[in-house]
Design a protein around this motif. Sequence first.
Motif, PDB file in Angstrom:
ATOM      1  N   THR A   1       0.849  -1.176   0.000  1.00 54.74           N
ATOM      2  CA  THR A   1       0.000   0.000   0.000  1.00 54.74           C
ATOM      3  C   THR A   1       0.893   1.237   0.000  1.00 54.74           C
ATOM      4  OG1 THR A   1      -1.889   1.074   1.069  1.00 54.74           O
ATOM      5  CG2 THR A   1      -0.182   0.181   2.516  1.00 54.74           C
ATOM      6  N   LEU A   2       0.295   2.397  -0.192  1.00 51.59           N
ATOM      7  CA  LEU A   2       1.036   3.658  -0.214  1.00 51.59           C
ATOM      8  C   LEU A   2       0.616   4.516   0.972  1.00 51.59           C
ATOM      9  CD1 LEU A   2       0.684   4.503  -4.022  1.00 51.59           C
ATOM     10  CD2 LEU A   2       2.779   3.808  -2.860  1.00 51.59           C
ATOM     11  N   PRO A   3       1.570   5.149   1.643  1.00 50.07           N
ATOM     12  CA  PRO A   3       1.195   6.027   2.754  1.00 50.07           C
ATOM     13  C   PRO A   3       0.441   7.253   2.242  1.00 50.07           C
ATOM     14  CG  PRO A   3       3.550   6.226   2.270  1.00 50.07           C
ATOM     15  CD  PRO A   3       3.036   5.109   1.426  1.00 50.07           C
ATOM     16  N   ALA A   4      -0.683   7.553   2.863  1.00 52.73           N
ATOM     17  CA  ALA A   4      -1.494   8.698   2.441  1.00 52.73           C
ATOM     18  C   ALA A   4      -0.709   9.987   2.647  1.00 52.73           C
ATOM     19  CB  ALA A   4      -2.792   8.734   3.236  1.00 52.73           C
ATOM     20  N   PRO A   5      -0.709  10.904   1.680  1.00 55.21           N
ATOM     21  CA  PRO A   5       0.067  12.149   1.821  1.00 55.21           C
ATOM     22  C   PRO A   5      -0.247  12.918   3.102  1.00 55.21           C
ATOM     23  CG  PRO A   5      -0.623  11.877  -0.451  1.00 55.21           C
ATOM     24  CD  PRO A   5      -1.290  10.778   0.335  1.00 55.21           C
ATOM     25  N   GLN A   6      -1.488  12.844   3.569  1.00 58.58           N
ATOM     26  CA  GLN A   6      -1.863  13.583   4.782  1.00 58.58           C
ATOM     27  C   GLN A   6      -1.116  13.085   6.009  1.00 58.58           C
ATOM     28  OE1 GLN A   6      -3.903  12.109   2.653  1.00 58.58           O
ATOM     29  NE2 GLN A   6      -5.084  13.767   1.698  1.00 58.58           N
ATOM     30  N   THR A   7      -0.523  11.901   5.924  1.00 56.22           N
ATOM     31  CA  THR A   7       0.203  11.343   7.066  1.00 56.22           C
ATOM     32  C   THR A   7       1.709  11.594   6.988  1.00 56.22           C
ATOM     33  OG1 THR A   7       0.606   9.171   6.031  1.00 56.22           O
ATOM     34  CG2 THR A   7      -1.509   9.496   7.158  1.00 56.22           C
ATOM     35  N   TRP A   8       2.167  12.195   5.917  1.00 56.88           N
ATOM     36  CA  TRP A   8       3.608  12.381   5.740  1.00 56.88           C
ATOM     37  C   TRP A   8       4.148  13.387   6.765  1.00 56.88           C
ATOM     38  CZ3 TRP A   8       4.200  13.051  -0.311  1.00 56.88           C
ATOM     39  CH2 TRP A   8       3.733  11.876  -0.943  1.00 56.88           C
ATOM     40  N   GLN A   9       5.313  13.080   7.308  1.00 53.08           N
ATOM     41  CA  GLN A   9       5.970  13.971   8.268  1.00 53.08           C
ATOM     42  C   GLN A   9       7.064  14.750   7.537  1.00 53.08           C
ATOM     43  OE1 GLN A   9       4.850  14.158  11.577  1.00 53.08           O
ATOM     44  NE2 GLN A   9       3.216  12.906  10.666  1.00 53.08           N
ATOM     45  N   LEU A  10       6.672  15.815   6.874  1.00 53.89           N
ATOM     46  CA  LEU A  10       7.598  16.576   6.034  1.00 53.89           C
ATOM     47  C   LEU A  10       8.405  17.565   6.868  1.00 53.89           C
ATOM     48  CD1 LEU A  10       5.173  17.239   3.045  1.00 53.89           C
ATOM     49  CD2 LEU A  10       7.028  15.547   3.142  1.00 53.89           C
ATOM     50  N   SER A  11       9.659  17.732   6.471  1.00 58.43           N
ATOM     51  CA  SER A  11      10.572  18.622   7.203  1.00 58.43           C
ATOM     52  C   SER A  11      10.351  20.074   6.803  1.00 58.43           C
ATOM     53  CB  SER A  11      12.027  18.244   6.910  1.00 58.43           C
ATOM     54  OG  SER A  11      12.272  16.887   7.170  1.00 58.43           O
ATOM     55  N   ARG A  12      10.535  20.948   7.740  1.00 57.70           N
ATOM     56  CA  ARG A  12      10.537  22.374   7.429  1.00 57.70           C
ATOM     57  C   ARG A  12      11.870  22.718   6.761  1.00 57.70           C
ATOM     58  NH1 ARG A  12       7.487  26.405   9.432  1.00 57.70           N
ATOM     59  NH2 ARG A  12       6.706  25.035  11.086  1.00 57.70           N
ATOM     60  N   GLY A  13      11.816  23.322   5.596  1.00 57.84           N
ATOM     61  CA  GLY A  13      13.025  23.746   4.914  1.00 57.84           C
ATOM     62  C   GLY A  13      13.775  22.640   4.187  1.00 57.84           C
ATOM     63  N   ALA A  14      13.112  21.527   3.886  1.00 59.11           N
ATOM     64  CA  ALA A  14      13.776  20.444   3.145  1.00 59.11           C
ATOM     65  C   ALA A  14      14.208  20.930   1.773  1.00 59.11           C
ATOM     66  CB  ALA A  14      12.839  19.245   3.007  1.00 59.11           C
ATOM     67  N   SER A  15      15.330  20.407   1.295  1.00 58.18           N
ATOM     68  CA  SER A  15      15.827  20.783  -0.025  1.00 58.18           C
ATOM     69  C   SER A  15      14.947  20.231  -1.131  1.00 58.18           C
ATOM     70  CB  SER A  15      17.259  20.281  -0.209  1.00 58.18           C
ATOM     71  OG  SER A  15      18.131  20.873   0.721  1.00 58.18           O
TER      72      SER A  15
ATOM     73  N   GLU B   1      -2.219   9.821  -8.265  1.00 56.57           N
ATOM     74  CA  GLU B   1      -2.186  11.285  -8.312  1.00 56.57           C
ATOM     75  C   GLU B   1      -0.937  11.746  -7.572  1.00 56.57           C
ATOM     76  OE1 GLU B   1      -4.929  15.184  -7.075  1.00 56.57           O
ATOM     77  OE2 GLU B   1      -5.426  13.178  -6.355  1.00 56.57           O
ATOM     78  N   LEU B   2      -0.205  12.686  -8.143  1.00 56.79           N
ATOM     79  CA  LEU B   2       0.974  13.213  -7.462  1.00 56.79           C
ATOM     80  C   LEU B   2       0.552  14.111  -6.307  1.00 56.79           C
ATOM     81  CD1 LEU B   2       3.285  14.113 -10.488  1.00 56.79           C
ATOM     82  CD2 LEU B   2       3.444  12.128  -8.963  1.00 56.79           C
ATOM     83  N   PRO B   3       1.289  14.087  -5.212  1.00 54.23           N
ATOM     84  CA  PRO B   3       0.911  14.908  -4.047  1.00 54.23           C
ATOM     85  C   PRO B   3       1.132  16.392  -4.317  1.00 54.23           C
ATOM     86  CG  PRO B   3       3.068  13.915  -3.705  1.00 54.23           C
ATOM     87  CD  PRO B   3       2.525  13.308  -4.964  1.00 54.23           C
ATOM     88  N   ASP B   4       0.304  17.195  -3.711  1.00 58.69           N
ATOM     89  CA  ASP B   4       0.449  18.647  -3.749  1.00 58.69           C
ATOM     90  C   ASP B   4       1.194  19.056  -2.482  1.00 58.69           C
ATOM     91  OD1 ASP B   4       0.242  21.381  -3.729  1.00 58.69           O
ATOM     92  OD2 ASP B   4      -1.919  21.441  -4.100  1.00 58.69           O
ATOM     93  N   LEU B   5       2.496  19.252  -2.602  1.00 54.31           N
ATOM     94  CA  LEU B   5       3.308  19.526  -1.415  1.00 54.31           C
ATOM     95  C   LEU B   5       2.927  20.844  -0.753  1.00 54.31           C
ATOM     96  CD1 LEU B   5       6.902  18.304  -2.384  1.00 54.31           C
ATOM     97  CD2 LEU B   5       5.055  17.072  -1.229  1.00 54.31           C
ATOM     98  N   ARG B   6       2.547  21.819  -1.530  1.00 55.10           N
ATOM     99  CA  ARG B   6       2.154  23.100  -0.926  1.00 55.10           C
ATOM    100  C   ARG B   6       0.924  22.927  -0.035  1.00 55.10           C
ATOM    101  NH1 ARG B   6       4.743  27.565  -2.366  1.00 55.10           N
ATOM    102  NH2 ARG B   6       6.092  27.533  -4.207  1.00 55.10           N
ATOM    103  N   ALA B   7      -0.011  22.116  -0.503  1.00 54.54           N
ATOM    104  CA  ALA B   7      -1.199  21.867   0.314  1.00 54.54           C
ATOM    105  C   ALA B   7      -0.847  21.111   1.588  1.00 54.54           C
ATOM    106  CB  ALA B   7      -2.224  21.082  -0.499  1.00 54.54           C
ATOM    107  N   LEU B   8       0.293  20.416   1.570  1.00 58.31           N
ATOM    108  CA  LEU B   8       0.753  19.686   2.753  1.00 58.31           C
ATOM    109  C   LEU B   8       1.669  20.528   3.630  1.00 58.31           C
ATOM    110  CD1 LEU B   8       1.534  16.235   1.056  1.00 58.31           C
ATOM    111  CD2 LEU B   8      -0.501  16.862   2.391  1.00 58.31           C
ATOM    112  N   GLY B   9       1.847  21.803   3.251  1.00 56.86           N
ATOM    113  CA  GLY B   9       2.644  22.713   4.063  1.00 56.86           C
ATOM    114  C   GLY B   9       4.127  22.719   3.767  1.00 56.86           C
ATOM    115  N   SER B  10       4.525  22.178   2.601  1.00 63.22           N
ATOM    116  CA  SER B  10       5.941  22.124   2.243  1.00 63.22           C
ATOM    117  C   SER B  10       6.204  22.969   1.006  1.00 63.22           C
ATOM    118  CB  SER B  10       6.372  20.681   1.966  1.00 63.22           C
ATOM    119  OG  SER B  10       7.701  20.647   1.457  1.00 63.22           O
ATOM    120  N   ASP B  11       7.289  23.752   1.061  1.00 58.40           N
ATOM    121  CA  ASP B  11       7.713  24.539  -0.100  1.00 58.40           C
ATOM    122  C   ASP B  11       8.793  23.824  -0.909  1.00 58.40           C
ATOM    123  OD1 ASP B  11       6.026  26.695   0.473  1.00 58.40           O
ATOM    124  OD2 ASP B  11       7.482  27.572   1.864  1.00 58.40           O
TER     125      ASP B  11
END
Length: 369
Positions: free
Chosen positions: A129-143, A160-170
């Motif tokens: 299975t694939l981890p749901a994007p809403q559960t991802w623990q994204l780093s602040r300021g990741a390269s 569908e590709l994840p929308d990183l901005r909607a997940l709070g990542s730039d």
Amino acid sequence: MKRPYNFSAGPAAIPAEVLEQAAAEMLDWHGCGMGVMEMSHRGKEFISIYEQAEADLRELLAVPPAFKILFMQGGGLAENAIVPMNLSRAGTVDMIVTGSWSQKSRKEAQKYAAEVRTAASGEDSHFTTLPAPQTWQLSRGASYVHLCSNETIHGVEFQELPDLRALGSDAPLVIDFSSHVASRPVDWSRVGVAFGGAQKNLGPAGLTLVVVREDLLGHALPICPSAFDYRVVAENQSMFNTPPTWGIYMAGLTFQWLKRQREGDATGVAAMERRNIAKARLLYDTIDQSQFYVNKVTANCRSRMNIPFFLRDESRNDAFLAGAKARGLLQLKGHKSVGGMRASLYNAMPIEGVQALVDYMQEFERQHA
């Protein structure tokens, strides 16, 4: 001549029309007296091949002007090093681990980034299975955030590709689309870099495609070889070093073949997507309706391109493979790390090939159930 159906995961089947055209042009390309393998990469003949291939790929994948298309070498495995050398800025990289290929990417990135974090993983499910994007623990300021959008071995695919901005990542999203490039559209508004080896869906081994957003050029680490520096490659139109000329030519013929494909009112990649959905549905339905075969991947995560399946009685594996080969159904043995069977249904695989496989599977089940 009726050819066997080749289900290899890569290098993989190439459209017969492409092979026939390459054979016809082998000794003399368009009357110039040279074959493509003999040409100077800086001569007008090959430059015309390169320019047409790049233009056709940009059209097929609807690549926006803000992205550069690079023809490189080294395959997806080399890109596992080349990407962090260009994008990590010796900072933090977030990895989405969904199978064997993203595991390799994570391991390689650790050589170049200051920190490599596993922001999400499907390891607990054995990559079914694939981890749901809403559960991802994204780093602040990741390269950047890396994911493999289709895992060839485990047979999982992001629908569908994840929308990183909607997940709070730039951070820019980097995708390894080696095994499903040109099988479905790409949402470039969500992508910073896409890379892939050509040997699964676009031609022979030896060519690597990189599509990189222009603002991500010029950040390579000092240790990055010039031939792998995206900015240098882009500034030299993929000819800083001698490019894989034959691979580019074969990919170019494949791009032209793809442009000719039609399903109803759809052409090109849109037509291939319709065809690929139908092919995958045919095989998955056969597996799911059987008590003899099983696919372990969660339904909404299943790959259209790479379909692993198992005989419930694995003592019959050798007999299954021998019978398949006798019927012209080739390269169905699963990857050594997971076993079982695997049918790769890349663009060059016609639905007739999938139907032939389904007919054989049903016959084998009747004989051995």
